[in-house]
Design a protein around this motif. Structure first.
Motif, mmCIF file in Angstrom:
data_model
loop_
_atom_site.group_PDB
_atom_site.id
_atom_site.type_symbol
_atom_site.label_atom_id
_atom_site.label_comp_id
_atom_site.label_asym_id
_atom_site.label_seq_id
_atom_site.Cartn_x
_atom_site.Cartn_y
_atom_site.Cartn_z
ATOM 1 N N PHE A 129 1.208 -1.325 -0.162
ATOM 2 C CA PHE A 129 -0.055 0.060 0.086
ATOM 3 C C PHE A 129 0.985 0.993 0.071
ATOM 4 C CE2 PHE A 129 -2.911 -3.464 2.366
ATOM 5 C CZ PHE A 129 -3.799 -3.297 0.867
ATOM 6 N N GLU A 130 2.228 0.877 1.064
ATOM 7 C CA GLU A 130 3.293 2.079 0.567
ATOM 8 C C GLU A 130 3.246 2.721 -0.532
ATOM 9 O OE1 GLU A 130 4.657 2.787 4.987
ATOM 10 O OE2 GLU A 130 5.614 1.773 3.227
ATOM 11 N N GLN A 131 4.015 1.750 -1.629
ATOM 12 C CA GLN A 131 4.296 1.951 -2.469
ATOM 13 C C GLN A 131 3.221 2.315 -3.539
ATOM 14 O OE1 GLN A 131 6.419 -2.149 -3.578
ATOM 15 N NE2 GLN A 131 7.580 -2.339 -2.204
ATOM 16 N N ARG A 132 1.777 1.825 -3.510
ATOM 17 C CA ARG A 132 1.036 2.663 -4.808
ATOM 18 C C ARG A 132 -0.167 3.319 -4.142
ATOM 19 N NH1 ARG A 132 2.735 -1.983 -5.175
ATOM 20 N NH2 ARG A 132 2.181 -3.894 -6.772
ATOM 21 N N ALA A 133 0.455 4.325 -3.063
ATOM 22 C CA ALA A 133 0.017 5.510 -2.592
ATOM 23 C C ALA A 133 -1.938 5.430 -1.608
ATOM 24 C CB ALA A 133 0.243 6.626 -3.209
ATOM 25 N N ILE A 134 -1.327 3.758 -1.103
ATOM 26 C CA ILE A 134 -2.640 4.042 -0.853
ATOM 27 C C ILE A 134 -2.876 3.949 0.787
ATOM 28 C CG2 ILE A 134 -4.959 2.159 -0.664
ATOM 29 C CD1 ILE A 134 -3.225 0.780 -3.429
ATOM 30 N N PRO A 135 -4.359 5.269 0.941
ATOM 31 C CA PRO A 135 -4.300 5.031 2.588
ATOM 32 C C PRO A 135 -4.203 4.001 2.935
ATOM 33 C CG PRO A 135 -5.534 6.812 1.437
ATOM 34 C CD PRO A 135 -5.150 5.802 0.526
ATOM 35 N N PHE A 136 -3.539 3.601 4.243
ATOM 36 C CA PHE A 136 -3.728 2.920 4.928
ATOM 37 C C PHE A 136 -4.343 2.618 6.032
ATOM 38 C CE2 PHE A 136 0.259 2.104 4.871
ATOM 39 C CZ PHE A 136 0.415 2.265 5.240
ATOM 40 N N THR A 137 -4.882 1.465 7.473
ATOM 41 C CA THR A 137 -4.939 2.205 8.559
ATOM 42 C C THR A 137 -4.688 0.651 9.670
ATOM 43 O OG1 THR A 137 -6.232 3.823 9.119
ATOM 44 C CG2 THR A 137 -6.140 2.739 10.543
ATOM 45 N N VAL A 138 -3.459 0.440 10.288
ATOM 46 C CA VAL A 138 -3.052 -0.984 10.884
ATOM 47 C C VAL A 138 -3.987 -1.392 12.256
ATOM 48 C CG1 VAL A 138 -0.974 -1.988 11.905
ATOM 49 C CG2 VAL A 138 -0.588 -0.410 10.241
ATOM 50 N N ALA A 139 -4.592 -2.426 12.056
ATOM 51 C CA ALA A 139 -5.917 -2.537 13.063
ATOM 52 C C ALA A 139 -5.037 -4.091 13.664
ATOM 53 C CB ALA A 139 -7.270 -3.049 12.480
ATOM 54 N N VAL A 140 -4.540 -4.633 15.340
ATOM 55 C CA VAL A 140 -3.813 -4.496 15.599
ATOM 56 C C VAL A 140 -5.075 -6.228 16.108
ATOM 57 C CG1 VAL A 140 -2.685 -6.088 17.574
ATOM 58 C CG2 VAL A 140 -2.011 -3.400 16.441
ATOM 59 N N ASN A 141 -5.292 -6.960 15.799
ATOM 60 C CA ASN A 141 -6.830 -8.168 16.179
ATOM 61 C C ASN A 141 -5.891 -8.769 17.539
ATOM 62 O OD1 ASN A 141 -8.224 -9.713 16.369
ATOM 63 N ND2 ASN A 141 -7.849 -11.147 14.484
ATOM 64 N N CYS A 142 -6.590 -7.790 18.267
ATOM 65 C CA CYS A 142 -6.155 -8.614 20.394
ATOM 66 C C CYS A 142 -6.470 -10.266 20.822
ATOM 67 C CB CYS A 142 -6.866 -7.170 21.180
ATOM 68 S SG CYS A 142 -5.798 -5.731 20.657
ATOM 69 N N PHE A 143 -5.953 -11.034 19.404
ATOM 70 C CA PHE A 143 -6.082 -12.585 20.433
ATOM 71 C C PHE A 143 -5.920 -12.714 21.687
ATOM 72 C CE2 PHE A 143 -5.031 -12.735 15.356
ATOM 73 C CZ PHE A 143 -6.194 -13.617 15.331
ATOM 74 N N GLU A 144 -6.767 -13.334 22.688
ATOM 75 C CA GLU A 144 -6.745 -13.424 24.184
ATOM 76 C C GLU A 144 -5.123 -13.834 24.231
ATOM 77 O OE1 GLU A 144 -9.316 -16.125 24.680
ATOM 78 O OE2 GLU A 144 -10.782 -14.738 24.238
ATOM 79 N N GLU A 145 -4.614 -14.472 23.579
ATOM 80 C CA GLU A 145 -3.082 -15.259 24.525
ATOM 81 C C GLU A 145 -2.260 -14.302 23.782
ATOM 82 O OE1 GLU A 145 -4.416 -17.654 20.014
ATOM 83 O OE2 GLU A 145 -5.144 -16.578 22.435
ATOM 84 N N ALA A 146 -2.200 -13.150 22.773
ATOM 85 C CA ALA A 146 -1.169 -12.681 22.268
ATOM 86 C C ALA A 146 -0.484 -10.913 22.695
ATOM 87 C CB ALA A 146 -1.483 -11.852 20.454
ATOM 88 N N GLY A 147 0.132 -10.949 22.697
ATOM 89 C CA GLY A 147 0.454 -9.887 24.139
ATOM 90 C C GLY A 147 0.329 -8.635 23.379
ATOM 91 N N ARG A 148 0.356 -8.071 24.672
ATOM 92 C CA ARG A 148 -0.632 -6.456 23.944
ATOM 93 C C ARG A 148 0.517 -5.165 23.728
ATOM 94 N NH1 ARG A 148 -6.597 -7.237 24.949
ATOM 95 N NH2 ARG A 148 -6.460 -9.182 24.551
ATOM 96 N N PHE A 149 0.818 -4.120 23.412
ATOM 97 C CA PHE A 149 1.214 -2.940 22.745
ATOM 98 C C PHE A 149 0.825 -2.155 22.321
ATOM 99 C CE2 PHE A 149 3.894 -7.303 21.911
ATOM 100 C CZ PHE A 149 4.524 -7.343 22.781
ATOM 101 N N PRO A 150 1.260 -1.389 23.041
ATOM 102 C CA PRO A 150 1.101 0.465 22.627
ATOM 103 C C PRO A 150 0.920 0.392 21.417
ATOM 104 C CG PRO A 150 2.165 0.424 24.864
ATOM 105 C CD PRO A 150 2.649 -1.012 23.791
ATOM 106 N N ALA A 151 0.084 1.117 20.549
ATOM 107 C CA ALA A 151 -0.135 1.607 18.977
ATOM 108 C C ALA A 151 0.784 2.123 18.733
ATOM 109 C CB ALA A 151 -0.923 2.650 18.801
ATOM 110 N N GLU A 152 1.788 2.929 19.020
ATOM 111 C CA GLU A 152 3.503 3.958 19.132
ATOM 112 C C GLU A 152 4.408 2.544 19.147
ATOM 113 O OE1 GLU A 152 1.196 4.437 21.861
ATOM 114 O OE2 GLU A 152 0.203 6.243 21.559
#
Length: 201
Positions: A129-152
């Motif tokens: 998407f960066e190479q094609r200049a398509i705007p995008f948003t990253v969505a972190v799918n919060c699986f129960e067993e996955a670590g949680r991290f700040p957006a930054e």
């Protein structure tokens, strides 16, 4: 309703339709996300994983997954009377990436769905998407067993431009997914010169 006529006899509202892609690594939850929010029965092109595909499909971390999207997922959501989103979920495996160019035609923006346990799996989508200049948003799918991290932290790990939104979400939850899609639309439209009206639902 997307179409309707008031008691005053006004003309039916013709909604604007926007195309949004949902991309990310294999098993990250793209099919689940589209299904959670679609107001129609989603079109799915899932097939059982085969022995022939095992040498080329990376199933590390998602060993329990038995199916894969081989073309696309399709769904639709009405955000408001005059705004309808068509959702196209892309296949996550390398061998199906040739379909991305076709799916990306005419897209307003995209969601890159991420799993913090396999964050590297969404690098290819970010690059695309960066190479094609398509705007995008990253969505972190919060699986129960996955670590949680700040957006930054996620933004730094993916080396994203400062203006790319990063949100936490639950791909199973309609409200959570709707919020992600609103963020994508607002981010994409904010890049259109002169557009400042927020998307309200």
């Amino acid at each position: 309703m997307a179409f309707g006529r008031s008691s005053r006899g006004t003309r039916p509202v013709e909604p604007v339709t926007l195309k949004i892609l949902v991309a990310g690594g294999f098993g990250v939850g793209k099919t689940t996300l589209v299904g959670a929010v679609s107001e129609i029965r989603p079109l799915r092109t899932e097939e059982l994983l085969s022995e022939a595909g095992r040498p080329v499909d990376d199933t590390a971390g998602v060993e329990g997954k038995t199916t894969t999207t081989v073309a696309m997922d399709f769904g639709r959501i009405t955000l408001r009377e005059d705004l309808v989103l068509y959702l196209f979920g892309t296949p996550g495996q390398d061998r199906f990436w040739f379909l991305w160019d076709e799916l990306a035609q005419g897209a307003l923006g995209a969601v890159v769905l991420a799993d913090t346990r396999r964050l590297q799996d969404c690098f290819a989508a970010v690059d695309y998407f960066e190479q094609r200049a398509i705007p995008f948003t990253v969505a972190v799918n919060c699986f129960e067993e996955a670590g949680r991290f700040p957006a930054e932290t996620v933004q730094a790990a993916l080396d994203l431009d400062p203006g790319v939104p990063v949100l936490m979400c639950d791909a199973r939850d309609r409200v959570s997914v709707r919020d992600v899609l609103v963020a994508v639309v607002e981010h994409a439209l904010a890049r259109v010169d002169g557009f400042r009206e927020p998307v309200t639902t």
